[in-house]
Scaffold this motif. Structure first.
Motif, PDB file in Angstrom:
ATOM      1  N   LEU A  35       0.848  -1.189   0.000  1.00 37.29           N
ATOM      2  CA  LEU A  35       0.000   0.000   0.000  1.00 37.29           C
ATOM      3  C   LEU A  35       0.882   1.237   0.000  1.00 37.29           C
ATOM      4  O   LEU A  35       1.980   1.224   0.550  1.00 37.29           O
ATOM      5  CB  LEU A  35      -0.897   0.033   1.245  1.00 37.29           C
ATOM      6  CG  LEU A  35      -1.874  -1.121   1.451  1.00 37.29           C
ATOM      7  CD1 LEU A  35      -2.602  -0.940   2.781  1.00 37.29           C
ATOM      8  CD2 LEU A  35      -2.874  -1.216   0.314  1.00 37.29           C
ATOM      9  N   LEU A  37       0.832   4.560   1.704  1.00 35.21           N
ATOM     10  CA  LEU A  37       0.152   5.240   2.797  1.00 35.21           C
ATOM     11  C   LEU A  37       0.801   6.586   3.056  1.00 35.21           C
ATOM     12  O   LEU A  37       1.990   6.659   3.381  1.00 35.21           O
ATOM     13  CB  LEU A  37       0.204   4.383   4.060  1.00 35.21           C
ATOM     14  CG  LEU A  37      -0.472   3.005   3.960  1.00 35.21           C
ATOM     15  CD1 LEU A  37      -0.265   2.218   5.241  1.00 35.21           C
ATOM     16  CD2 LEU A  37      -1.961   3.153   3.652  1.00 35.21           C
ATOM     17  N   PRO A  39       0.336   9.462   5.593  1.00 37.61           N
ATOM     18  CA  PRO A  39      -0.396   9.832   6.813  1.00 37.61           C
ATOM     19  C   PRO A  39      -0.655  11.334   6.890  1.00 37.61           C
ATOM     20  O   PRO A  39       0.205  12.149   6.551  1.00 37.61           O
ATOM     21  CB  PRO A  39       0.543   9.379   7.934  1.00 37.61           C
ATOM     22  CG  PRO A  39       1.904   9.423   7.321  1.00 37.61           C
ATOM     23  CD  PRO A  39       1.726   9.059   5.876  1.00 37.61           C
ATOM     24  N   GLN A  78      -0.643   2.590  14.445  1.00 35.96           N
ATOM     25  CA  GLN A  78      -0.526   3.403  13.229  1.00 35.96           C
ATOM     26  C   GLN A  78       0.920   3.471  12.766  1.00 35.96           C
ATOM     27  O   GLN A  78       1.204   3.348  11.566  1.00 35.96           O
ATOM     28  CB  GLN A  78      -1.048   4.814  13.486  1.00 35.96           C
ATOM     29  CG  GLN A  78      -0.904   5.732  12.259  1.00 35.96           C
ATOM     30  CD  GLN A  78      -1.257   7.175  12.549  1.00 35.96           C
ATOM     31  OE1 GLN A  78      -2.126   7.457  13.369  1.00 35.96           O
ATOM     32  NE2 GLN A  78      -0.585   8.106  11.881  1.00 35.96           N
ATOM     33  N   GLN A  82       2.388   2.214   9.167  1.00 37.75           N
ATOM     34  CA  GLN A  82       3.176   3.071   8.279  1.00 37.75           C
ATOM     35  C   GLN A  82       4.505   2.442   7.913  1.00 37.75           C
ATOM     36  O   GLN A  82       4.980   2.572   6.785  1.00 37.75           O
ATOM     37  CB  GLN A  82       3.430   4.423   8.962  1.00 37.75           C
ATOM     38  CG  GLN A  82       2.220   5.322   9.039  1.00 37.75           C
ATOM     39  CD  GLN A  82       2.491   6.590   9.810  1.00 37.75           C
ATOM     40  OE1 GLN A  82       1.672   7.047  10.595  1.00 37.75           O
ATOM     41  NE2 GLN A  82       3.656   7.179   9.607  1.00 37.75           N
ATOM     42  N   PRO A  85       3.883  -1.067   5.178  1.00 38.85           N
ATOM     43  CA  PRO A  85       2.743  -0.627   4.362  1.00 38.85           C
ATOM     44  C   PRO A  85       2.189  -1.716   3.455  1.00 38.85           C
ATOM     45  O   PRO A  85       2.484  -1.777   2.259  1.00 38.85           O
ATOM     46  CB  PRO A  85       3.326   0.534   3.551  1.00 38.85           C
ATOM     47  CG  PRO A  85       4.784   0.200   3.423  1.00 38.85           C
ATOM     48  CD  PRO A  85       5.165  -0.516   4.678  1.00 38.85           C
ATOM     49  N   PHE A 109      -5.158   7.995   7.586  1.00 34.67           N
ATOM     50  CA  PHE A 109      -4.871   7.660   6.188  1.00 34.67           C
ATOM     51  C   PHE A 109      -6.097   7.987   5.319  1.00 34.67           C
ATOM     52  O   PHE A 109      -6.821   7.081   4.884  1.00 34.67           O
ATOM     53  CB  PHE A 109      -4.510   6.178   6.056  1.00 34.67           C
ATOM     54  CG  PHE A 109      -3.409   5.728   6.963  1.00 34.67           C
ATOM     55  CD1 PHE A 109      -2.128   6.231   6.824  1.00 34.67           C
ATOM     56  CD2 PHE A 109      -3.653   4.793   7.964  1.00 34.67           C
ATOM     57  CE1 PHE A 109      -1.105   5.813   7.660  1.00 34.67           C
ATOM     58  CE2 PHE A 109      -2.635   4.366   8.798  1.00 34.67           C
ATOM     59  CZ  PHE A 109      -1.348   4.879   8.652  1.00 34.67           C
ATOM     60  N   ALA A 112      -6.544   6.160   1.957  1.00 27.91           N
ATOM     61  CA  ALA A 112      -6.617   4.696   1.954  1.00 27.91           C
ATOM     62  C   ALA A 112      -8.062   4.233   2.108  1.00 27.91           C
ATOM     63  O   ALA A 112      -8.908   4.951   2.653  1.00 27.91           O
ATOM     64  CB  ALA A 112      -5.754   4.124   3.075  1.00 27.91           C
TER      65      ALA A 112
END
Length: 482
Positions: A35, A37, A39, A78, A82, A85, A109, A112
């Protein structure tokens, strides 16, 4: 053609073994993927959060982190997402917690796809928040879709029903979070297999004045009235005579189970059990406790106060006599949400509850907790303390937990058990020295952990898609791409 099969949990070990031998293979098991990501919710982590993340990375991104309630376990998760990912499944014990996690992750996110599994929702998203019940029911369908599993309140996992979530999953990365992972049935030992060993632990005393509010725990003993004392002693004598006659000791779970069994086999047994229950009711609900409660409410007005009891009857009695909003398992969801909202906004200064506020409810505004009665569970005790430890926006917050017990009753032994104290003497717990526990006991640092950053290459030729921390040779052949 001969084929071999292994349990889903052994997937990572197999892939690492094949990589180590430089054996070419095609991976058709996994459906998880990287992914991207970005933040939007980032804070400077507390030292214990950074240390916990480092310890988890050093353990190969598998393991359990033990932090007290309100110590920031959600933000630690979290940080783990991160730094890893990939598609992620977060498992929580209650619907309240599921919605809290969902709100946090959507804020963290925003680009996402975050979904829910449970409470009527059946989303299929790269980041999914599920209840233990729903995740266990759909364990087979979820097993190959997520690379990272996060178990909040992970002491719920090692049950016969829930453990399949971990057993049916091929996820190479696993993080367990809990304030009190220990279980009375000893099954917490299974967390070493289902998630990984404990990699980091802190107590509330360690974080007081830093991530958590400064706090003290005060025990107040209440004497029974003369009539209450006479009746209590009479009832305990009736119970103890039966226990002595049948050679039963209540000092263990087996002893209690034997008492329950024997109480159903004779008239004397039934009388002993009824005497035990009535004596307990006297100790839990003595009028002296209510007088102390009134004094404490007056002393700390207008601070926001949480009152905990072990039974609903006492909750409703306090609510009716003192006009205090009450929450029990019988309170409808909408009404409970309205009460908690008004408490957080300051429209209500005081709440009284039985067990529903022990776990999964965020009430950062409270600074005083009063335990009028409870079980011998250390987990319950730590969770109730955690309700008042969150700093929120209050500078130099001073939290107090009052424990009100009936003197010279079985409550003293119950109090000692939940506090982990062998002698039920009055004491005040103060902040202790900082104690950091890594799983290995060896000193580790951030630099060493960063050397274990995962390779999440998206190149088509990487048939394993970098699912595990590869060997140095493999990392050189497949540089990171984001």
């Amino acid at each position: 053609m001969e084929k071999f099969r292994i349990p889903a949990m052994r997937y990572r070990g197999l892939v690492e073994a094949l990589q180590a031998e430089e054996i070419d293979f095609i991976d058709e098991a996994k459906e998880f993927y990287p992914l991207e990501l970005v933040p939007s919710l980032e804070m400077t982590p507390y030292p214990h959060q950074s240390e916990a993340l480092v310890a988890w990375k050093l353990a190969g991104r598998q393991g359990v982190v033990v932090l007290p309630t309100a110590a920031g376990k959600t933000y630690l998760a979290q940080m783990a997402i991160q730094s890893t990912p990939r598609t992620t499944l977060i498992v929580v014990p209650t619907l309240d917690l599921m919605h809290q996690w969902y709100a946090h992750l959507v804020a963290a996110f925003p680009d996402a796809e975050v979904g829910l599994l449970g409470g009527g929702s059946r989303d299929q998203t790269p980041i999914l928040v599920a209840t233990y019940d729903s995740a266990a029911i759909h364990a087979e369908a979820l097993g190959n879709k997520y690379a990272l599993l996060i178990f909040d309140e992970c002491h719920h996992l090692p049950t016969d029903f829930n453990r399949v979530i971990a057993e049916y999953a091929i996820a190479p990365y696993r993080l367990g979070l809990s304030a009190t992972p220990e279980r009375t049935d000893g099954k917490h030992a299974d967390l070493n297999i289902l998630i990984g060993r404990e990699v980091y632990r802190k107590r509330a005393e360690d974080l007081a004045g830093k991530a958590l509010a400064e706090h003290e725990i005060v025990q107040i003993k209440v004497k029974l009235s003369q009539l209450e004392r006479e009746r209590y002693n009479q009832l305990i004598q009736t119970r103890n005579d039966f226990l002595k006659q049948n050679r039963i000791s209540l000092g263990s779970l087996q002893g209690w189970q034997m008492f329950v069994q024997m109480s159903a086999r004779s008239q004397a047994g039934r009388r002993a059990m009824l005497a035990h229950r009535e004596a307990k009711e006297i100790a839990l609900g003595t009028d002296g406790k209510l007088r102390i409660l009134v004094d404490l409410l007056a002393e700390h007005f207008p601070a926001r106060i949480l009152i905990f009891t072990a039974d609903n009857a006492t909750v409703y009695r306090i609510s009716q006599e003192l006009l205090i909003p009450a929450i029990t398992h019988q309170t409808p969801v909408k009404e409970r949400h309205e009460i908690l909202t008004k408490f957080k906004e300051g429209k209500y200064n005081t709440l009284v509850a039985s067990n529903v506020l022990n776990e999964g409810v965020d009430v950062p505004a409270a600074s005083i907790a009063i335990i009028l009665s409870g079980t011998g569970s250390t987990r319950e005790y730590i969770q109730r303390l955690g309700r008042v430890l969150r700093k929120g926006n209050v500078e130099n917050k001073q939290a107090i937990l009052y424990e009100v017990i009936a003197e010279d009753t079985t409550e003293e032994r119950t109090s000692a058990r939940r506090r982990g104290d062998n002698s039920p003497q009055e004491e005040k717990h103060k902040s202790g020295k900082l104690k950091v526990i890594y799983g290995t006991g060896k000193k580790q640092d951030l630099k060493a952990a960063e050397q274990l950053e995962i390779n999440y290459s998206t190149q088509n030729k990487d048939v394993t898609n970098g699912v595990t921390d590869s060997s140095p040779k493999r990392r050189r052949n497949h540089p990171q791409e984001t």
